[in-house]
Design a protein around this motif. Structure first.
Motif, PDB file in Angstrom:
ATOM      1  N   ILE A  20       2.095   5.312  -0.287  1.00 31.44           N
ATOM      2  CA  ILE A  20       1.843   6.738  -0.036  1.00 31.44           C
ATOM      3  C   ILE A  20       2.979   7.505  -0.695  1.00 31.44           C
ATOM      4  CG2 ILE A  20       1.483   8.521   1.720  1.00 31.44           C
ATOM      5  CD1 ILE A  20       1.356   5.975   3.721  1.00 31.44           C
ATOM      6  N   GLN A  35       0.876  -1.170   0.000  1.00 33.07           N
ATOM      7  CA  GLN A  35       0.000   0.000   0.000  1.00 33.07           C
ATOM      8  C   GLN A  35       0.912   1.217   0.000  1.00 33.07           C
ATOM      9  OE1 GLN A  35      -2.645   0.227   3.361  1.00 33.07           O
ATOM     10  NE2 GLN A  35      -3.737   2.010   2.574  1.00 33.07           N
ATOM     11  N   GLU A  84      -0.868  14.648  -6.811  1.00 34.15           N
ATOM     12  CA  GLU A  84      -2.194  14.044  -6.928  1.00 34.15           C
ATOM     13  C   GLU A  84      -2.363  13.279  -8.239  1.00 34.15           C
ATOM     14  OE1 GLU A  84      -4.940  17.222  -6.270  1.00 34.15           O
ATOM     15  OE2 GLU A  84      -4.725  17.115  -4.078  1.00 34.15           O
ATOM     16  N   ALA A 132      -0.364  10.056  -7.932  1.00 37.72           N
ATOM     17  CA  ALA A 132      -1.034   9.118  -7.033  1.00 37.72           C
ATOM     18  C   ALA A 132      -2.215   8.437  -7.722  1.00 37.72           C
ATOM     19  CB  ALA A 132      -1.500   9.849  -5.782  1.00 37.72           C
ATOM     20  N   LYS A 133      -2.920   9.193  -8.533  1.00 35.89           N
ATOM     21  CA  LYS A 133      -4.061   8.631  -9.261  1.00 35.89           C
ATOM     22  C   LYS A 133      -3.590   7.551 -10.236  1.00 35.89           C
ATOM     23  CE  LYS A 133      -7.176  11.571 -10.353  1.00 35.89           C
ATOM     24  NZ  LYS A 133      -7.927  12.691 -11.017  1.00 35.89           N
ATOM     25  N   GLN A 155      -3.584   8.085   9.897  1.00 32.79           N
ATOM     26  CA  GLN A 155      -4.318   7.404   8.830  1.00 32.79           C
ATOM     27  C   GLN A 155      -3.952   5.935   8.661  1.00 32.79           C
ATOM     28  OE1 GLN A 155      -4.814   9.572   5.027  1.00 32.79           O
ATOM     29  NE2 GLN A 155      -3.818  11.309   6.011  1.00 32.79           N
ATOM     30  N   THR A 183      -1.840   6.880  -2.284  1.00 32.53           N
ATOM     31  CA  THR A 183      -2.335   8.010  -1.506  1.00 32.53           C
ATOM     32  C   THR A 183      -1.366   9.167  -1.651  1.00 32.53           C
ATOM     33  OG1 THR A 183      -3.401   6.571   0.123  1.00 32.53           O
ATOM     34  CG2 THR A 183      -2.925   8.824   0.811  1.00 32.53           C
TER      35      THR A 183
END
Length: 245
Positions: free
Chosen positions: A34, A32, A44, A47-48, A75, A53
């Motif tokens: 970040i 996962q 952004e 990340a997309k 988080q 994230t």
């Protein structure tokens, strides 16, 4: 391979170049992911594309580093992989160096990297992996690289002390030192001119620039349990450039 399934990874400066390729490889192996950066739109968008994230943070600002660590802890709880990648490269002769250039390079490459590790230690799981992105420039004497070289040489010293301090928690700390890679940082340093790149490549025994995915795969290996007995090490990935003394 999915050998990082269930692990949480943070990559600073993960929106382009080696950071982006590392994030992509970590995600492909099940982590996962970040990513952080200073440019909101760039982070952004990256990340997309990655399914990651995005978190905004400026590695030169202590407040941002501390806020980032707090946000990640809130988080995600603990993380398993920390890749400290954000960096800048500026060229100058020693005679013409300015305090502004010196501070800019040191604030990102050394101070920012140092305190990112410092503030994230409580957020790291036992057995976590930390990988710093250093540079082959740390051990290669090239004109106009004195400030950059000093910042990365300091990183190579830091990983050794960190490896000893964090060993009781089985946290491994290593560095990957890329040589000339076809990345955005090369363009920002004014090295994207074809004639300059041709000159650089002439000093690389393998005869080409590095590809970011090649560094990403090495970093993924160091982040995995396959490298569980490796700490305090620097891995050169420069096509043999450092062999030319």
């Amino acid at each position: 391979m999915q050998n990082l399934y269930g692990k949480v990874a943070l990559i600073t400066g993960g929106n382009s170049g080696i950071g982006y390729s590392t994030a992509k490889d970590l995600a492909a192996n099940g982590a996962q992911v970040i990513i952080t950066g200073r440019r909101k739109e760039a982070v952004e968008n990256a990340a997309k594309e990655l399914g990651a994230t995005a978190l905004l943070a400026d590695q030169t600002k202590m407040a941002d580093i501390e806020a980032l660590a707090a946000s990640v802890a809130q988080q995600f709880g603990k993380i398993d992989i920390l890749v400290i990648n954000a960096g800048v490269s500026k060229l100058t002769t020693i005679e013409n160096a300015t305090e502004q250039l010196f501070d800019e390079v040191m604030n990102v490459n050394l101070k920012g990297a140092y305190f990112t590790l410092s503030r994230f230690i409580p957020v790291l799981n036992d057995g976590a992996s930390v990988v710093f992105i250093s540079s082959s420039s740390a051990s290669k004497c090239t004109p106009q690289t004195s400030v950059y070289m000093a910042s990365k040489a300091a990183i190579n010293a830091l990983i050794q002390v960190a490896a000893i301090e964090l060993a009781p928690r089985r946290i491994r700390v290593n560095a990957v030192s890329p040589g000339p890679f076809a990345t955005e940082i090369m363009e920002k340093a004014g090295l994207s001119d074809p004639k300059i790149q041709e000159f650089i490549v002439s000093g690389v025994p393998l005869g080409r620039l590095g590809i970011p995915t090649e560094a990403g795969k090495l970093i993924s290996f160091l982040a995995s349990d396959d490298a569980a007995f490796i700490t305090g090490a620097e891995y050169m990935i420069d096509g043999g450039q450092s062999l030319n003394k």
